[in-house]
Each structure stands twice: as structure tokens, then as C-alpha cells.
Scaffold this active site. Structure first.
Site, PDB file in Angstrom:
ATOM      1  N   LYS A 202       0.699  -1.157  -0.100  1.00  0.00           N
ATOM      2  CA  LYS A 202      -0.019   0.008   0.018  1.00  0.00           C
ATOM      3  C   LYS A 202       0.838   1.180   0.024  1.00  0.00           C
ATOM      4  O   LYS A 202       1.670   1.271   0.940  1.00  0.00           O
ATOM      5  CB  LYS A 202      -0.840   0.138   1.040  1.00  0.00           C
ATOM      6  CG  LYS A 202      -1.669   1.387   1.282  1.00  0.00           C
ATOM      7  CD  LYS A 202      -2.824   1.299   2.289  1.00  0.00           C
ATOM      8  CE  LYS A 202      -2.209   1.988   3.698  1.00  0.00           C
ATOM      9  NZ  LYS A 202      -2.043   3.497   3.554  1.00  0.00           N
TER      10      LYS A 202
ATOM     11  N   ASP B 229      -3.710   3.973  -2.008  1.00  0.00           N
ATOM     12  CA  ASP B 229      -4.634   4.607  -1.061  1.00  0.00           C
ATOM     13  C   ASP B 229      -4.664   6.103  -1.026  1.00  0.00           C
ATOM     14  O   ASP B 229      -4.187   6.935  -0.427  1.00  0.00           O
ATOM     15  CB  ASP B 229      -4.294   4.020   0.317  1.00  0.00           C
ATOM     16  CG  ASP B 229      -5.193   4.475   1.402  1.00  0.00           C
ATOM     17  OD1 ASP B 229      -6.610   4.629   0.948  1.00  0.00           O
ATOM     18  OD2 ASP B 229      -4.755   4.441   2.491  1.00  0.00           O
TER      19      ASP B 229
ATOM     20  N   LYS C 193      -7.768   8.085  -1.238  1.00  0.00           N
ATOM     21  CA  LYS C 193      -9.006   8.544  -0.646  1.00  0.00           C
ATOM     22  C   LYS C 193      -9.690   9.732  -1.381  1.00  0.00           C
ATOM     23  O   LYS C 193      -9.747  10.899  -0.532  1.00  0.00           O
ATOM     24  CB  LYS C 193      -8.931   8.886   0.902  1.00  0.00           C
ATOM     25  CG  LYS C 193      -8.377   7.668   1.733  1.00  0.00           C
ATOM     26  CD  LYS C 193      -8.125   7.961   2.995  1.00  0.00           C
ATOM     27  CE  LYS C 193      -7.980   6.832   3.898  1.00  0.00           C
ATOM     28  NZ  LYS C 193      -6.303   6.324   3.766  1.00  0.00           N
TER      29      LYS C 193
ATOM     30  N   ASP D 277     -14.023  14.537  -4.195  1.00  0.00           N
ATOM     31  CA  ASP D 277     -14.394  15.735  -4.995  1.00  0.00           C
ATOM     32  C   ASP D 277     -15.507  15.547  -5.639  1.00  0.00           C
ATOM     33  O   ASP D 277     -16.343  14.607  -5.657  1.00  0.00           O
ATOM     34  CB  ASP D 277     -12.987  16.039  -5.857  1.00  0.00           C
ATOM     35  CG  ASP D 277     -12.904  17.648  -5.839  1.00  0.00           C
ATOM     36  OD1 ASP D 277     -13.612  18.319  -6.189  1.00  0.00           O
ATOM     37  OD2 ASP D 277     -11.903  18.114  -5.715  1.00  0.00           O
ATOM     38  N   ILE D 278     -15.899  16.666  -6.682  1.00  0.00           N
ATOM     39  CA  ILE D 278     -17.099  16.487  -7.476  1.00  0.00           C
ATOM     40  C   ILE D 278     -16.893  15.196  -8.330  1.00  0.00           C
ATOM     41  O   ILE D 278     -15.835  14.969  -8.714  1.00  0.00           O
ATOM     42  CB  ILE D 278     -17.331  17.842  -8.182  1.00  0.00           C
ATOM     43  CG1 ILE D 278     -16.100  18.046  -9.263  1.00  0.00           C
ATOM     44  CG2 ILE D 278     -17.514  18.729  -7.233  1.00  0.00           C
ATOM     45  CD1 ILE D 278     -16.467  19.213 -10.085  1.00  0.00           C
TER      46      ILE D 278
ATOM     47  N   THR E 295     -10.328   5.126  10.655  1.00  0.00           N
ATOM     48  CA  THR E 295     -10.229   4.192  12.149  1.00  0.00           C
ATOM     49  C   THR E 295      -9.559   5.087  13.103  1.00  0.00           C
ATOM     50  O   THR E 295      -9.085   4.516  14.295  1.00  0.00           O
ATOM     51  CB  THR E 295      -9.179   3.085  11.718  1.00  0.00           C
ATOM     52  OG1 THR E 295      -8.159   3.433  11.137  1.00  0.00           O
ATOM     53  CG2 THR E 295      -9.766   1.838  11.044  1.00  0.00           C
TER      54      THR E 295
ATOM     55  N   ARG F   8       2.879   0.239  10.595  1.00  0.00           N
ATOM     56  CA  ARG F   8       4.034   0.363  11.809  1.00  0.00           C
ATOM     57  C   ARG F   8       4.559  -0.600  12.432  1.00  0.00           C
ATOM     58  O   ARG F   8       5.793  -0.986  12.662  1.00  0.00           O
ATOM     59  CB  ARG F   8       3.719   1.473  12.760  1.00  0.00           C
ATOM     60  CG  ARG F   8       3.710   2.988  11.944  1.00  0.00           C
ATOM     61  CD  ARG F   8       2.959   4.127  12.857  1.00  0.00           C
ATOM     62  NE  ARG F   8       1.651   3.973  12.795  1.00  0.00           N
ATOM     63  CZ  ARG F   8       0.774   4.857  13.138  1.00  0.00           C
ATOM     64  NH1 ARG F   8       1.333   5.915  13.829  1.00  0.00           N
ATOM     65  NH2 ARG F   8      -0.709   4.819  12.721  1.00  0.00           N
TER      66      ARG F   8
END
Length: 227
Positions: free
Chosen positions: A33, A61, A63, A66-67, A117, A207
Site C-alpha cells: 500500500k 490509497d 482517498k 471531490d465532485i 479508524t 508500523r
């Protein structure tokens, strides 16, 4: 291992560090990722450089939120990177979600983030969501399903309930911490095995692997815990 669903989150500073991480852990994980911080620092060229010769599928990733037209254009521009998984925000609404799916390559699974999260019910209440994270995740899962996407991102605490209403969905689950690991900024966590057993299709772990003195050993130990 046959049931390894771990995508390692490469929360690292440079292309060289990301490639070194891949070299360390690729036999023990299912995917890589790369997120917004890395993308902002290095752009598509940096992603391509990491993935050059990489044996792992890419989870991009970003995320996006927007329009609809803007998100569709952004998704189309990312197609040369051939992400296996790409994230948008479910809160962008049905039209934006449908536009993202339509603009993505068929092989890319587009999944929508429900509730981060790092948020708990008090955080949601301060943002005007009065009925908590579980209800919000289910609400946004239905929206995402009906818009034709492939799945959602949700906490391990919500995954069993959303799988019940969307059996065919792909459930990408961050907030996964091996027993004894520091929780950090995550508020709703489970162990890898607990999250897998609850219905997670992809386990996102950063991590506990990337900050470990021996990254390969940390990734291998998680894989063993899922065997």
C-alpha cells in the site's frame, strides 16, 4: 502462506526506502500500500519507480473526494499505474462513486472509505453523526454497494456487520495491530487473526512491520499468525 491477506503500508520517506521495504517483506505479505503522503512527495513517477519489478500488487490509497467529474479525471489519470486497489471517500456521494468506478480500469478494484479508524463515536458526534461509527459504516457501505463499487474500507469492528449486508464486497481493513503492538493513532483495532475471522479481505498493516527492527521477521510473524 495461503491465507495471507496482509498489504504492508509503506509509510516511508523515499522511493529507495519503499523499494528496500519490498525487498525485505515481499515473501511474507500479499501486497503493497502506497498512500497520500508518498504520492504527494513523489507523484506518479515515484509510484512507478517503486513498482518497477515489484512482485506485489499495488494498493493506491489516495482517498479521492471531490465532485464526480474531478474524481473521474483523477482516476483515469492513475490508470497507467495499474493499481489493484484504489480508494475514494464514500462521503463523496453516489454520483462521485459511480464516476470513479466507471473511470477505473476493469482490473482495478475501487473501494470507498467509510469511517476512518482514527475516529471514534465522540469524533463522529462532533461532526454531526449522532448514531456512531457502526451505523455510519453500514450506511456508507449500502451507498457504495448500490453505486457499483467493489467494496469498502472499514474498521475491523464494523466488518462483520457490513459483510452481512454485502456478502460479495471486498472489505479492506486498517486498524490492525498484532497482539502487544502499540495502537498509535488508531482507535478501533483488532489483531490480524481477529480481523480476518470477522470478514476482512485485505488487512492493512504499517508500523508494526515498517517500524520493526527486523521488518522481514515482523511480517513473517504476522503471516504465521494467520496460518
Amino acid at each position: 502462506m495461503a491465507d495471507n491477506r496482509v498489504y504492508v503500508a509503506a509509510d516511508v520517506a523515499s522511493v529507495a526506502d519503499a523499494r528496500a521495504l519490498v525487498a525485505d517483506v515481499w515473501p511474507h505479505v500479499a501486497g503493497l500500500k502506497l498512500g497520500l503522503e508518498f504520492f504527494c512527495a513523489h507523484g506518479p513517477a515515484g509510484i512507478a519507480a517503486v513498482m518497477d519489478g515489484c512482485p506485489l500488487p499495488l494498493f493506491l490509497d489516495l482517498k479521492l473526494h471531490d465532485i464526480p467529474n474531478t474524481v473521474a479525471g483523477a482516476v483515469a489519470s492513475l490508470a497507467p499505474l495499474a493499481p489493484a486497489i484504489l480508494t475514494v471517500h464514500a462521503a463523496g456521494g453516489a454520483a462521485m462513486l459511480a464516476a470513479a468506478r466507471a473511470a477505473a480500469p476493469p482490473a482495478t478494484r475501487v473501494v470507498a472509505v467509510t469511517v476512518l479508524t482514527s475516529l471514534d463515536d465522540d469524533d463522529l458526534l462532533s461532526a454531526g453523526v449522532a448514531d456512531g461509527s457502526a451505523a455510519q459504516a453500514q450506511r456508507l457501505a449500502r451507498l457504495t454497494r448500490d453505486a457499483g463499487l467493489d467494496g469498502i474500507v472499514c474498521s475491523p469492528h464494523e466488518v462483520a456487520a457490513v459483510q452481512a449486508l454485502w456478502p460479495a464486497g471486498l472489505f479492506v481493513v486498517p486498524g490492525v495491530r498484532p497482539a502487544g503492538s502499540a495502537v498509535g493513532d488508531q482507535k478501533r483495532v483488532m489483531t490480524p487473526r481477529e480481523a480476518r475471522d470477522a470478514g476482512a479481505g485485505v488487512l492493512v498493516i504499517g508500523r508494526p512491520i515498517t517500524a520493526a527492527p527486523d521488518k522481514a521477521a515482523a511480517a513473517a510473524a504476522i503471516a504465521v499468525s494467520l496460518a
